[in-house]
Design an enzyme around this catalytic site. Structure first.
Site, PDB file in Angstrom:
ATOM      1  N   ARG A   1       0.861  -1.180   0.000  1.00 26.45           N
ATOM      2  CA  ARG A   1       0.000   0.000   0.000  1.00 26.45           C
ATOM      3  C   ARG A   1       0.899   1.232   0.000  1.00 26.45           C
ATOM      4  NH1 ARG A   1      -3.687  -2.790  -1.305  1.00 26.45           N
ATOM      5  NH2 ARG A   1      -5.758  -2.987  -0.363  1.00 26.45           N
TER       6      ARG A   1
ATOM      7  N   GLU B   1      -2.665   8.284  -4.234  1.00 29.56           N
ATOM      8  CA  GLU B   1      -3.187   7.805  -5.521  1.00 29.56           C
ATOM      9  C   GLU B   1      -4.616   8.314  -5.728  1.00 29.56           C
ATOM     10  OE1 GLU B   1      -3.091   3.577  -6.050  1.00 29.56           O
ATOM     11  OE2 GLU B   1      -1.092   3.383  -5.212  1.00 29.56           O
TER      12      GLU B   1
ATOM     13  N   HIS C   1      -0.058   0.898  -9.832  1.00 25.65           N
ATOM     14  CA  HIS C   1      -0.838   0.013  -8.957  1.00 25.65           C
ATOM     15  C   HIS C   1      -1.486  -1.131  -9.738  1.00 25.65           C
ATOM     16  CE1 HIS C   1      -3.288  -0.012  -4.944  1.00 25.65           C
ATOM     17  NE2 HIS C   1      -2.975  -1.221  -5.340  1.00 25.65           N
TER      18      HIS C   1
END
Length: 350
Positions: free
Chosen positions: A208, A235, A252
């Site tokens: 993460r 993000e 991602h």
């Protein structure tokens, strides 16, 4: 009167075609546009991490089921859901094979650019859950030494086979993060963590974005031999300064494989079938096409040409979400291909 449940589904959740009109009504919505108005007549939600399922969003809605085909649930207020009797299902481990593939594809690419011999390196794995176990297994298969850190597992299983974090940082030439996002792991990779790493070590994060203090990471550049990031703070609005210091940067998508996505959807739909009493969907299965043949010596590069994606992101970082959503899910290695991966590593240097 239509008594079939109404499902609000993020438009990026794939493989829902097997849920027929006899089962439910499905409305597709971009994840960031799912709001209280849309949920007024929703019985179930299928979301990704982009939709924050907070108490404020869910309050006064008829939602009784939230399915998230993701490995984590930090985007869902689990306490609120428990109080309101909302069933929450995610898909732990669904994309572990895809993330493992990403880590080694990225490492081979990094090593190739820096004339590094991976078989001479020590790989430190922080977090040895569904993903970390597979990373450790492939490292062993390839003849790469590992150091493992996972305090919860060490407490439950005993210290044998596990290292404390300080020793891992001291010994590892490469460190890869596979921890969940919790109050203990937010900004876990900070100035102290980075200053304790070996000179010239490579750092990878596919867990993460909030696990890493990016300001600290930027300051640590002179010490590090490589930075590989797939996840980012803030993000989809990523810091250009962080992007600039990365050797490999992707939007991602480490877990974005056909197998990972189908596994995730299968787990969530099966749970939803139990919840709504759809007996015919309780063994929901997604049929995937056969994987294409890839020559053994190209398994790291052809299966996932990582620098192509890196180039896209650097060219237009403001389009992070568009690039991510447009990503064509790659195929994971088959069992036969996995067994051949040792043939892809040169004996000396890349």
């Amino acid at each position: 009167m239509d008594v079939k449940p109404h499902i609000i589904a993020d438009q990026q959740v794939p493989y829902l075609e097997g849920i027929g009109k006899k089962h439910a009504r499905i409305t597709r919505v971009p994840g960031h546009l799912i709001d209280k108005q849309i949920l007024k007549k929703a019985d179930a939600l299928l979301v990704r991490t982009r939709t924050i399922c907070s108490a404020a969003l869910l309050k006064d809605s008829p939602v009784s089921f939230i399915g998230s085909p993701t490995i984590g649930t930090d985007h869902i207020d689990l306490d609120y859901c428990a109080k309101k009797g909302i069933v929450v299902v995610n898909a732990p481990g669904c994309n572990s094979g895809a993330v493992m593939q990403y880590v080694f594809s990225a490492l081979v690419a990094w090593a190739g650019n820096h004339a590094e011999d991976l078989k001479s390196k020590t790989l430190g794995i922080v977090g040895v859950g569904n993903v970390g176990k597979k990373v450790a297994a492939l490292a062993a298969h390839l003849g790469i030494r590992t150091v493992l850190n996972d305090p919860p597992r060490a407490k439950a299983e005993g210290q044998e086979g596990f290292s404390d974090l300080g020793l891992l940082l001291e010994q590892s030439d490469i460190i890869t993060m596979h921890v969940p996002l919790t109050p203990l792991t937010i900004n876990m990779v900070n100035n102290n963590f980075l200053s304790s790493m070996k000179q010239g070590a490579c750092f990878i994060n596919t867990s993460r974005g909030a696990v890493v203090d990016e300001m600290a990471l930027q300051k640590a550049v002179p010490k590090l031999g490589g930075i590989i990031l797939d996840v980012w703070q803030g993000e989809p609005h990523i810091d250009p300064a962080t992007l600039k210091v990365c050797n490999i940067a992707t939007p991602h998508i480490a877990g974005y494989s056909l197998e990972g996505k189908s596994n995730a959807t299968e787990q969530v739909v099966r749970a939803m079938a139990v919840h709504f009493g759809w007996n015919d969907l309780q063994n929901y299965t997604v049929a995937l096409p056969a994987a294409k043949h890839v020559p053994a010596d190209l398994l790291f590069t052809q299966c996932f040409p990582i620098f192509e994606l890196d180039k896209q992101l650097r060219k237009a970082p403001e389009q992070f979400e568009l690039i991510r959503n447009a990503y064509v899910y790659r195929r994971e290695w088959t069992q036969e291909q996995y067994s051949q991966l040792t043939l892809c590593l040169p004996k000396k240097t890349f």
